[in-house]
Design a protein around this motif. Structure first.
Motif, PDB file in Angstrom:
ATOM      1  N   THR A  43       0.844  -1.202   0.000  1.00  0.00           N
ATOM      2  CA  THR A  43       0.000   0.000   0.000  1.00  0.00           C
ATOM      3  C   THR A  43       0.877   1.249   0.000  1.00  0.00           C
ATOM      4  N   ILE A  44       0.293   2.355  -0.361  1.00  0.00           N
ATOM      5  CA  ILE A  44       1.064   3.603  -0.432  1.00  0.00           C
ATOM      6  C   ILE A  44       1.636   3.978   0.941  1.00  0.00           C
ATOM      7  N   PRO A  45       0.856   3.922   2.021  1.00  0.00           N
ATOM      8  CA  PRO A  45       1.469   4.255   3.325  1.00  0.00           C
ATOM      9  C   PRO A  45       2.656   3.353   3.671  1.00  0.00           C
ATOM     10  N   GLY A  46       2.555   2.076   3.374  1.00  0.00           N
ATOM     11  CA  GLY A  46       3.665   1.160   3.639  1.00  0.00           C
ATOM     12  C   GLY A  46       4.859   1.448   2.758  1.00  0.00           C
ATOM     13  N   THR A  47       4.606   1.805   1.510  1.00  0.00           N
ATOM     14  CA  THR A  47       5.687   2.134   0.587  1.00  0.00           C
ATOM     15  C   THR A  47       6.359   3.438   1.004  1.00  0.00           C
ATOM     16  N   VAL A  48       5.564   4.409   1.458  1.00  0.00           N
ATOM     17  CA  VAL A  48       6.132   5.672   1.962  1.00  0.00           C
ATOM     18  C   VAL A  48       7.040   5.375   3.156  1.00  0.00           C
ATOM     19  N   GLU A  49       6.577   4.544   4.058  1.00  0.00           N
ATOM     20  CA  GLU A  49       7.372   4.185   5.236  1.00  0.00           C
ATOM     21  C   GLU A  49       8.669   3.485   4.822  1.00  0.00           C
ATOM     22  N   SER A  50       8.567   2.566   3.876  1.00  0.00           N
ATOM     23  CA  SER A  50       9.740   1.843   3.387  1.00  0.00           C
ATOM     24  C   SER A  50      10.741   2.783   2.717  1.00  0.00           C
ATOM     25  N   PHE A  51      10.244   3.686   1.876  1.00  0.00           N
ATOM     26  CA  PHE A  51      11.126   4.650   1.222  1.00  0.00           C
ATOM     27  C   PHE A  51      11.820   5.530   2.255  1.00  0.00           C
ATOM     28  N   GLY A  52      11.078   5.958   3.272  1.00  0.00           N
ATOM     29  CA  GLY A  52      11.662   6.772   4.339  1.00  0.00           C
ATOM     30  C   GLY A  52      12.768   6.032   5.066  1.00  0.00           C
ATOM     31  N   ALA A  53      12.523   4.751   5.366  1.00  0.00           N
ATOM     32  CA  ALA A  53      13.520   3.945   6.068  1.00  0.00           C
ATOM     33  C   ALA A  53      14.772   3.735   5.222  1.00  0.00           C
ATOM     34  N   MET A  54      14.610   3.722   3.892  1.00  0.00           N
ATOM     35  CA  MET A  54      15.759   3.545   3.002  1.00  0.00           C
ATOM     36  C   MET A  54      16.506   4.857   2.757  1.00  0.00           C
ATOM     37  N   GLY A  55      15.944   5.970   3.243  1.00  0.00           N
ATOM     38  CA  GLY A  55      16.591   7.256   3.064  1.00  0.00           C
ATOM     39  C   GLY A  55      16.237   7.962   1.771  1.00  0.00           C
ATOM     40  N   ALA A  56      15.172   7.528   1.120  1.00  0.00           N
ATOM     41  CA  ALA A  56      14.749   8.208  -0.120  1.00  0.00           C
ATOM     42  C   ALA A  56      14.278   9.612   0.233  1.00  0.00           C
ATOM     43  N   PRO A  57      14.635  10.585  -0.591  1.00  0.00           N
ATOM     44  CA  PRO A  57      14.194  11.953  -0.317  1.00  0.00           C
ATOM     45  C   PRO A  57      12.690  12.090  -0.536  1.00  0.00           C
ATOM     46  N   LEU A  58      12.051  12.909   0.283  1.00  0.00           N
ATOM     47  CA  LEU A  58      10.624  13.208   0.161  1.00  0.00           C
ATOM     48  C   LEU A  58       9.778  11.956  -0.095  1.00  0.00           C
ATOM     49  N   PRO A  59       9.820  10.978   0.801  1.00  0.00           N
ATOM     50  CA  PRO A  59       9.124   9.706   0.551  1.00  0.00           C
ATOM     51  C   PRO A  59       7.617   9.862   0.342  1.00  0.00           C
ATOM     52  N   GLU A  60       7.009  10.905   0.911  1.00  0.00           N
ATOM     53  CA  GLU A  60       5.567  11.116   0.718  1.00  0.00           C
ATOM     54  C   GLU A  60       5.239  11.427  -0.735  1.00  0.00           C
ATOM     55  N   ILE A  61       6.234  11.937  -1.466  1.00  0.00           N
ATOM     56  CA  ILE A  61       6.048  12.254  -2.886  1.00  0.00           C
ATOM     57  C   ILE A  61       6.645  11.150  -3.757  1.00  0.00           C
ATOM     58  N   THR A  62       7.885  10.751  -3.454  1.00  0.00           N
ATOM     59  CA  THR A  62       8.575   9.804  -4.332  1.00  0.00           C
ATOM     60  C   THR A  62       7.970   8.402  -4.297  1.00  0.00           C
ATOM     61  N   ALA A  63       7.497   7.947  -3.150  1.00  0.00           N
ATOM     62  CA  ALA A  63       6.945   6.585  -3.064  1.00  0.00           C
ATOM     63  C   ALA A  63       5.718   6.406  -3.962  1.00  0.00           C
ATOM     64  N   PRO A  64       4.702   7.271  -3.850  1.00  0.00           N
ATOM     65  CA  PRO A  64       3.562   7.080  -4.759  1.00  0.00           C
ATOM     66  C   PRO A  64       3.931   7.324  -6.221  1.00  0.00           C
ATOM     67  N   LEU A  65       4.834   8.260  -6.456  1.00  0.00           N
ATOM     68  CA  LEU A  65       5.266   8.532  -7.831  1.00  0.00           C
ATOM     69  C   LEU A  65       5.922   7.301  -8.444  1.00  0.00           C
ATOM     70  N   VAL A  66       6.826   6.684  -7.716  1.00  0.00           N
ATOM     71  CA  VAL A  66       7.515   5.492  -8.211  1.00  0.00           C
ATOM     72  C   VAL A  66       6.533   4.331  -8.374  1.00  0.00           C
ATOM     73  N   ALA A  67       5.635   4.158  -7.415  1.00  0.00           N
ATOM     74  CA  ALA A  67       4.658   3.065  -7.500  1.00  0.00           C
ATOM     75  C   ALA A  67       3.801   3.197  -8.752  1.00  0.00           C
ATOM     76  N   VAL A  68       3.304   4.384  -9.013  1.00  0.00           N
ATOM     77  CA  VAL A  68       2.460   4.612 -10.193  1.00  0.00           C
ATOM     78  C   VAL A  68       3.294   4.505 -11.470  1.00  0.00           C
ATOM     79  N   LEU A  69       4.505   5.060 -11.463  1.00  0.00           N
ATOM     80  CA  LEU A  69       5.379   4.968 -12.636  1.00  0.00           C
ATOM     81  C   LEU A  69       5.638   3.507 -12.991  1.00  0.00           C
ATOM     82  N   GLU A  70       5.986   2.694 -12.010  1.00  0.00           N
ATOM     83  CA  GLU A  70       6.303   1.298 -12.288  1.00  0.00           C
ATOM     84  C   GLU A  70       5.064   0.529 -12.743  1.00  0.00           C
ATOM     85  N   PHE A  71       3.920   0.765 -12.113  1.00  0.00           N
ATOM     86  CA  PHE A  71       2.690   0.068 -12.480  1.00  0.00           C
ATOM     87  C   PHE A  71       2.217   0.489 -13.873  1.00  0.00           C
TER      88      PHE A  71
END
Length: 151
Positions: A43-71
């Motif tokens: 889910t998006i909240p879980g992906t945001v949390e995962s991105f944050g834990a990995m140190g991705a910048p702005l996980p609230e933006i990048t996580a959903p963006l990457v999820a939608v881009l890949e899908f």
């Protein structure tokens, strides 16, 4: 006797079209499944949390963006629609994943390394450079209506 170049040497062959289709289908399926995993399993909240834990910048933006881009990008690669643009975006996605997450773990994917994302990124870049081939929706839908770098 010197070899002469065929006037059709630069014309894509049927084997080129089928080869590009096979690569697009496999690559698109992998990206589609990884995007679906981020959207529907984690889910998006879980992906945001995962991105944050990995140190991705702005996980609230990048996580959903990457999820939608890949899908969506996986679907578009499979269809061969907007192929060059989508493949380029997916290649950038893999370079970022390699640099931010996988490079520090070394090469081997079993140890969290960059082996898999490097192959995905290289394949996506190759498709971005070559285009979808004649067995795609780019050909009939965008011919003459979009810049060559897009289709």
């Amino acid at each position: 006797m010197p070899r002469t170049r065929s006037p059709h040497a630069s014309t894509p062959t049927a084997s080129t079209a089928w080869g590009l289709l096979i690569i697009r289908l496999a690559l698109g399926a992998v990206f589609l499944m990884h995007g679906a995993q981020k959207l529907f399993e984690f889910t998006i909240p879980g992906t945001v949390e995962s991105f944050g834990a990995m140190g991705a910048p702005l996980p609230e933006i990048t996580a959903p963006l990457v999820a939608v881009l890949e899908f969506a990008g996986g679907i578009l690669l499979i269809l061969g629609l907007l192929t060059r643009l989508v493949a380029l975006l997916l290649a950038v996605d893999m370079v970022v994943a390699l640099v931010l997450v996988h490079a520090a773990a070394g090469f081997w994917v079993a140890e969290g390394g960059y082996e898999f994302v490097a192959v995905l990124g290289a394949a996506a870049l190759g498709i971005a450079l070559t285009g979808a081939g004649s067995l795609s929706l780019d050909r009939p839908l965008l011919r003459g209506r979009a810049p060559a770098w897009l289709a």
